[in-house]
Design an enzyme around this catalytic site. Sequence first.
Site, PDB file in Angstrom:
ATOM      1  N   CYS A  27       1.105  -2.436  16.153  1.00  0.00           N
ATOM      2  CA  CYS A  27       1.165  -2.214  14.711  1.00  0.00           C
ATOM      3  C   CYS A  27       0.573  -3.401  13.962  1.00  0.00           C
ATOM      4  O   CYS A  27       0.963  -4.547  14.188  1.00  0.00           O
ATOM      5  CB  CYS A  27       2.623  -2.001  14.305  1.00  0.00           C
ATOM      6  SG  CYS A  27       2.877  -1.937  12.539  1.00  0.00           S
ATOM      7  N   CYS A  33       3.726   8.232   0.960  1.00  0.00           N
ATOM      8  CA  CYS A  33       4.194   7.324   1.998  1.00  0.00           C
ATOM      9  C   CYS A  33       4.469   5.962   1.366  1.00  0.00           C
ATOM     10  O   CYS A  33       3.590   5.370   0.741  1.00  0.00           O
ATOM     11  CB  CYS A  33       3.115   7.219   3.072  1.00  0.00           C
ATOM     12  SG  CYS A  33       3.540   6.151   4.444  1.00  0.00           S
ATOM     13  N   GLU A  50       0.828  -1.186   0.000  1.00  0.00           N
ATOM     14  CA  GLU A  50       0.000   0.000   0.000  1.00  0.00           C
ATOM     15  C   GLU A  50       0.867   1.243   0.000  1.00  0.00           C
ATOM     16  O   GLU A  50       1.941   1.260   0.585  1.00  0.00           O
ATOM     17  CB  GLU A  50      -0.901  -0.005   1.239  1.00  0.00           C
ATOM     18  CG  GLU A  50      -1.885  -1.132   1.162  1.00  0.00           C
ATOM     19  CD  GLU A  50      -2.328  -1.616   2.523  1.00  0.00           C
ATOM     20  OE1 GLU A  50      -3.503  -1.959   2.655  1.00  0.00           O
ATOM     21  OE2 GLU A  50      -1.496  -1.680   3.429  1.00  0.00           O
ATOM     22  N   CYS A  72       5.994  -5.188  16.326  1.00  0.00           N
ATOM     23  CA  CYS A  72       5.651  -4.184  17.336  1.00  0.00           C
ATOM     24  C   CYS A  72       4.185  -4.397  17.732  1.00  0.00           C
ATOM     25  O   CYS A  72       3.327  -4.624  16.874  1.00  0.00           O
ATOM     26  CB  CYS A  72       5.872  -2.770  16.808  1.00  0.00           C
ATOM     27  SG  CYS A  72       7.615  -2.462  16.378  1.00  0.00           S
ATOM     28  N   CYS A  89      -3.263   6.859  10.251  1.00  0.00           N
ATOM     29  CA  CYS A  89      -2.235   6.101  10.960  1.00  0.00           C
ATOM     30  C   CYS A  89      -2.770   4.782  11.468  1.00  0.00           C
ATOM     31  O   CYS A  89      -3.738   4.758  12.228  1.00  0.00           O
ATOM     32  CB  CYS A  89      -1.735   6.885  12.172  1.00  0.00           C
ATOM     33  SG  CYS A  89      -1.209   8.535  11.805  1.00  0.00           S
ATOM     34  N   CYS A 129       6.186  -7.375   7.950  1.00  0.00           N
ATOM     35  CA  CYS A 129       7.327  -6.879   8.719  1.00  0.00           C
ATOM     36  C   CYS A 129       7.682  -7.915   9.779  1.00  0.00           C
ATOM     37  O   CYS A 129       6.793  -8.499  10.399  1.00  0.00           O
ATOM     38  CB  CYS A 129       6.965  -5.557   9.408  1.00  0.00           C
ATOM     39  SG  CYS A 129       8.324  -4.831  10.362  1.00  0.00           S
TER      40      CYS A 129
HETATM   41  N1  SAH Z   1       9.238   0.240  10.638  1.00  0.00           N
HETATM   42  C1  SAH Z   1       9.421   1.669  10.559  1.00  0.00           C
HETATM   43  C2  SAH Z   1       8.641   2.290   9.441  1.00  0.00           C
HETATM   44  C3  SAH Z   1       7.131   2.123   9.545  1.00  0.00           C
HETATM   45  S1  SAH Z   1       6.409   3.635  10.007  1.00  0.00           S
HETATM   46  C4  SAH Z   1       9.098   2.304  11.890  1.00  0.00           C
HETATM   47  O1  SAH Z   1       8.501   1.641  12.732  1.00  0.00           O
HETATM   48  O2  SAH Z   1       9.490   3.439  12.114  1.00  0.00           O
HETATM   49  C5  SAH Z   1       5.859   3.081  11.470  1.00  0.00           C
HETATM   50  C6  SAH Z   1       5.208   4.179  12.252  1.00  0.00           C
HETATM   51  O3  SAH Z   1       3.812   3.907  12.226  1.00  0.00           O
HETATM   52  C7  SAH Z   1       5.660   4.150  13.674  1.00  0.00           C
HETATM   53  O4  SAH Z   1       6.420   5.238  13.985  1.00  0.00           O
HETATM   54  C8  SAH Z   1       4.362   4.253  14.439  1.00  0.00           C
HETATM   55  O5  SAH Z   1       4.328   5.487  15.075  1.00  0.00           O
HETATM   56  C9  SAH Z   1       3.284   4.242  13.453  1.00  0.00           C
HETATM   57  N2  SAH Z   1       2.227   3.311  13.822  1.00  0.00           N
HETATM   58  C10 SAH Z   1       2.185   1.983  13.720  1.00  0.00           C
HETATM   59  N3  SAH Z   1       1.008   1.494  14.136  1.00  0.00           N
HETATM   60  C11 SAH Z   1       0.293   2.557  14.513  1.00  0.00           C
HETATM   61  C12 SAH Z   1      -1.002   2.722  15.020  1.00  0.00           C
HETATM   62  N4  SAH Z   1      -1.798   1.679  15.229  1.00  0.00           N
HETATM   63  N5  SAH Z   1      -1.415   3.977  15.303  1.00  0.00           N
HETATM   64  C13 SAH Z   1      -0.623   5.036  15.077  1.00  0.00           C
HETATM   65  N6  SAH Z   1       0.616   4.953  14.568  1.00  0.00           N
HETATM   66  C14 SAH Z   1       1.063   3.728  14.300  1.00  0.00           C
END
Ligand code: SAH
Length: 353
Positions: free
Chosen positions: A116, A102, A89, A113, A332, A109
Amino acid sequence: MQLKDHSVQALREVFAARGVERWRADQVAGWLYARGVEEVAAMTDLSRELREELADSWEVRALEVEHEQHSVDGTLKAVLRAADGARVEAVAIPEEARNTVCLSTQVGCPLACSFCATGALGFTRNLSTAEIVDQLCRMRELCGPERPVTNLVFMGMGEPLLNLPAVLEAIRLFVHPKAFGLAPRRITVSTVGVVPKLGELLDVAPIHLAVSLHATTDAVRDSLVPLNRRFPLDVLLGELRRLDTVNRRRPVFFEYTLIAGVNDSLADARRLPALLRGIPAKLNLIPMNAHARSGLRPPDGARIDRFLRELAAGGLRVTLRRSRGPDIQAACGQLALHSGRDGGRSARGRLRV
Ligand code: SAH
């Protein structure tokens, strides 16, 4: 072979090895990236021989648009399909003076986390350079000439530093004057902090770095970002203090996804300025977007305000990220692939925008 897998510099070498003049690589890049022309027959200043060779033994496109959705706020989300059926995406986020795309770097991944959705999906494979670059090519076409792409963020699915060679080669194309010609400061790479790879990333060009921090203690960060057990906070932040390339550049963005009852206390807000001391830091607060794969939730508005006020009192530069495209699940943590195969499993990802 795939043309978009090669930076201009690399393509010159590949051409030279095949007996084609090096500077032809610059011409090809001009067509593909500066002009957005992918039809080899239309590349009229190339020799007929080279056009034939390109048409016969090279591929040009790596991703096709499977689905696009437009939000009332102008955000555009696209599901893009690779040759093997894997899907990623990408999102375009128009603002007054910019249009930010983006990008994803992996299908799924491996870092898992806890908040996520991509982490819950698991890891299928790395994207190639061509697949990273083609996300921009497709989004640029979808946005149209009246909405040129001005900024890029590597904040989609996947961890860029676990696919570093492909990401670096893509960045070389994004910044090369004969290719996309984007200023490096218009590119931001977001990482959870794969410490041994940070220096190499920052050496490629003076791009912006975003670090997903999310916690002020190792205990909490271990539970949110499992990679913290390998690279705990003092190691990660120590490396950022040590690297000249960090200190010479504009701020490092620290991303902090606010999660109710987990990392949103006043004690957290008070610890943050001291934690980041010595790093040219700017904090981006992102209230967590809830999704079906996690029981975690964002704090309420009053608690977010309290956290913000405490940070500002501590002297930290901080911004609250507002949601874009929630009506099309493009905000997000909301973006998710719903069906189809990739690598044999059903795909569910999310993009933070
Ligand atoms: N793996 C890298 C790039 C992905 S961007 C990283 O983690 O930095 C990932 C970003 O998405 C993270 O900084 C996090 O803030 C955001 N993110 C992931 N899941 C989220 C969620 N459920 N709500 C808000 N932000 C989220």
